[in-house]
Motif scaffolding. Structure first.
Motif, PDB file in Angstrom:
ATOM      1  N   ILE A 214       0.823  -1.201   0.000  1.00 21.68           N
ATOM      2  CA  ILE A 214       0.000   0.000   0.000  1.00 21.68           C
ATOM      3  C   ILE A 214       0.859   1.253   0.000  1.00 21.68           C
ATOM      4  O   ILE A 214       0.619   2.194  -0.768  1.00 21.68           O
ATOM      5  CB  ILE A 214      -0.956   0.003   1.207  1.00 21.68           C
ATOM      6  CG1 ILE A 214      -1.928  -1.176   1.101  1.00 21.68           C
ATOM      7  CG2 ILE A 214      -1.732   1.325   1.284  1.00 21.68           C
ATOM      8  CD1 ILE A 214      -2.824  -1.341   2.314  1.00 21.68           C
ATOM      9  N   LYS A 215       1.898   1.273   0.838  1.00 21.49           N
ATOM     10  CA  LYS A 215       2.750   2.461   0.943  1.00 21.49           C
ATOM     11  C   LYS A 215       4.228   2.098   0.836  1.00 21.49           C
ATOM     12  O   LYS A 215       4.637   0.972   1.130  1.00 21.49           O
ATOM     13  CB  LYS A 215       2.488   3.190   2.268  1.00 21.49           C
ATOM     14  CG  LYS A 215       1.122   3.849   2.332  1.00 21.49           C
ATOM     15  CD  LYS A 215       0.970   4.693   3.600  1.00 21.49           C
ATOM     16  CE  LYS A 215      -0.373   5.414   3.609  1.00 21.49           C
ATOM     17  NZ  LYS A 215      -0.538   6.272   4.822  1.00 21.49           N
ATOM     18  N   THR A 216       5.010   3.077   0.418  1.00 23.85           N
ATOM     19  CA  THR A 216       6.454   2.939   0.376  1.00 23.85           C
ATOM     20  C   THR A 216       7.011   3.142   1.785  1.00 23.85           C
ATOM     21  O   THR A 216       6.292   3.523   2.712  1.00 23.85           O
ATOM     22  CB  THR A 216       7.074   3.979  -0.562  1.00 23.85           C
ATOM     23  OG1 THR A 216       6.853   5.292  -0.001  1.00 23.85           O
ATOM     24  CG2 THR A 216       6.443   3.922  -1.948  1.00 23.85           C
ATOM     25  N   LEU A 217       8.315   2.940   1.943  1.00 24.96           N
ATOM     26  CA  LEU A 217       8.954   3.174   3.231  1.00 24.96           C
ATOM     27  C   LEU A 217       8.864   4.635   3.643  1.00 24.96           C
ATOM     28  O   LEU A 217       8.891   4.973   4.827  1.00 24.96           O
ATOM     29  CB  LEU A 217      10.423   2.731   3.169  1.00 24.96           C
ATOM     30  CG  LEU A 217      10.659   1.220   3.055  1.00 24.96           C
ATOM     31  CD1 LEU A 217      12.141   0.925   2.875  1.00 24.96           C
ATOM     32  CD2 LEU A 217      10.124   0.491   4.285  1.00 24.96           C
ATOM     33  N   GLU A 218       8.724   5.528   2.641  1.00 26.28           N
ATOM     34  CA  GLU A 218       8.609   6.964   2.921  1.00 26.28           C
ATOM     35  C   GLU A 218       7.193   7.373   3.302  1.00 26.28           C
ATOM     36  O   GLU A 218       6.957   8.519   3.690  1.00 26.28           O
ATOM     37  CB  GLU A 218       9.086   7.780   1.709  1.00 26.28           C
ATOM     38  CG  GLU A 218      10.576   7.688   1.427  1.00 26.28           C
ATOM     39  CD  GLU A 218      10.977   6.346   0.828  1.00 26.28           C
ATOM     40  OE1 GLU A 218      10.129   5.722   0.138  1.00 26.28           O
ATOM     41  OE2 GLU A 218      12.122   5.901   1.080  1.00 26.28           O
ATOM     42  N   GLY A 219       6.251   6.452   3.168  1.00 30.41           N
ATOM     43  CA  GLY A 219       4.880   6.744   3.575  1.00 30.41           C
ATOM     44  C   GLY A 219       3.966   7.214   2.469  1.00 30.41           C
ATOM     45  O   GLY A 219       2.800   7.535   2.717  1.00 30.41           O
ATOM     46  N   THR A 220       4.454   7.236   1.238  1.00 30.72           N
ATOM     47  CA  THR A 220       3.606   7.608   0.099  1.00 30.72           C
ATOM     48  C   THR A 220       2.970   6.358  -0.495  1.00 30.72           C
ATOM     49  O   THR A 220       3.485   5.244  -0.337  1.00 30.72           O
ATOM     50  CB  THR A 220       4.416   8.333  -0.983  1.00 30.72           C
ATOM     51  OG1 THR A 220       5.468   7.461  -1.441  1.00 30.72           O
ATOM     52  CG2 THR A 220       5.018   9.620  -0.438  1.00 30.72           C
TER      53      THR A 220
END
Length: 236
Positions: A214-220
């Motif tokens: 759902i999300k990348t490690l960066e939170g996007t």
């Protein structure tokens, strides 16, 4: 977005009368299931009508949406009536057990986000218990009922946590339904697994397994998630 409703691009989900609100994993299921060629779709445990409306947006199928909780069924009926797809969706205020007895047709696609957490502590609110726990629908019952209602060449697509997925697979095999595709849903790269969407059919075949983050490690949001939900979410 309001707690009382969730606005999609082509329809709105009012959810003030129901215990279970629109959530990301349910939206993933609604966007993921292949329905373009389907003529008859059954949504078991429709809740607010979310899955029925999502698949209606991507198909021309006639859809039966079954919901045991009376308040949720009423809300689903209202959501369907206010949508562009009202002429193709029929909400049934009924248990799936009772519905299956009187049903006289078969379905190309059966979808469900069924009760789970059968071994967890119960919540105080009864409607949440019905939605989150398996007293009203055992997974073995779900498999048997689906095998009765599904066309010979049809697909059964269901979303569950990992443990319950394993239980359903064992029950489904007893009625000659076999997994042919799994989508593992993870919150983010190297994150915890939230759910598995499993597609079943009557003919045994190798099972293709994929992962959706759902999300990348960066939170996007990941490109795969955006691509999947873009037809529905206003902000994508």
């Amino acid at each position: 977005m309001s707690n009382s409703y969730f606005q999609f691009k082509q329809f709105r989900i009012q959810q003030d009368k129901t215990a279970m609100k629109v959530c990301t994993d349910s939206c993933i299921l609604g966007a993921y299931v292949r329905v373009a060629q389907a003529k008859q779709i059954l949504d078991i445990g429709t809740g607010t009508g979310l899955l029925a409306l999502m698949v209606a947006q991507r198909s021309q199928a006639q859809i039966d949406a079954v919901e045991i909780d009376k308040a949720a069924a009423e809300q689903a009926t209202e959501n369907v009536a206010d949508s562009p797809f009202a002429d193709r969706i029929r909400v049934h205020s009924s248990s799936i057990q009772a519905y299956s007895v009187r049903c006289r047709k078969k379905y190309d696609v059966v979808i469900s986000n069924p009760p789970f957490f059968s071994n967890h502590l119960k919540r105080k609110e009864f409607s949440q218990n019905v939605a989150l726990h398996s007293e009203s629908l055992q997974l073995s019952e779900l498999a048997i009922i689906t095998s009765y209602l599904l066309e010979k060449e049809g697909s059964f697509i269901v979303m569950l946590p990992v443990h319950e997925t394993n239980l359903l697979e064992a029950a489904a095999e007893e009625v000659n339904l076999y997994p042919y595709e799994k989508l593992h849903i993870l919150e983010k790269y190297k994150g915890r697994q939230l759910r598995i969407i499993t597609s079943f059919a009557f003919n045994p075949q190798p099972c293709v397994e994929r992962t959706l983050y759902i999300k990348t490690l960066e939170g996007t949001y990941t490109p795969d998630f955006v691509s999947l939900l873009q037809p529905y979410y206003l902000y994508m």
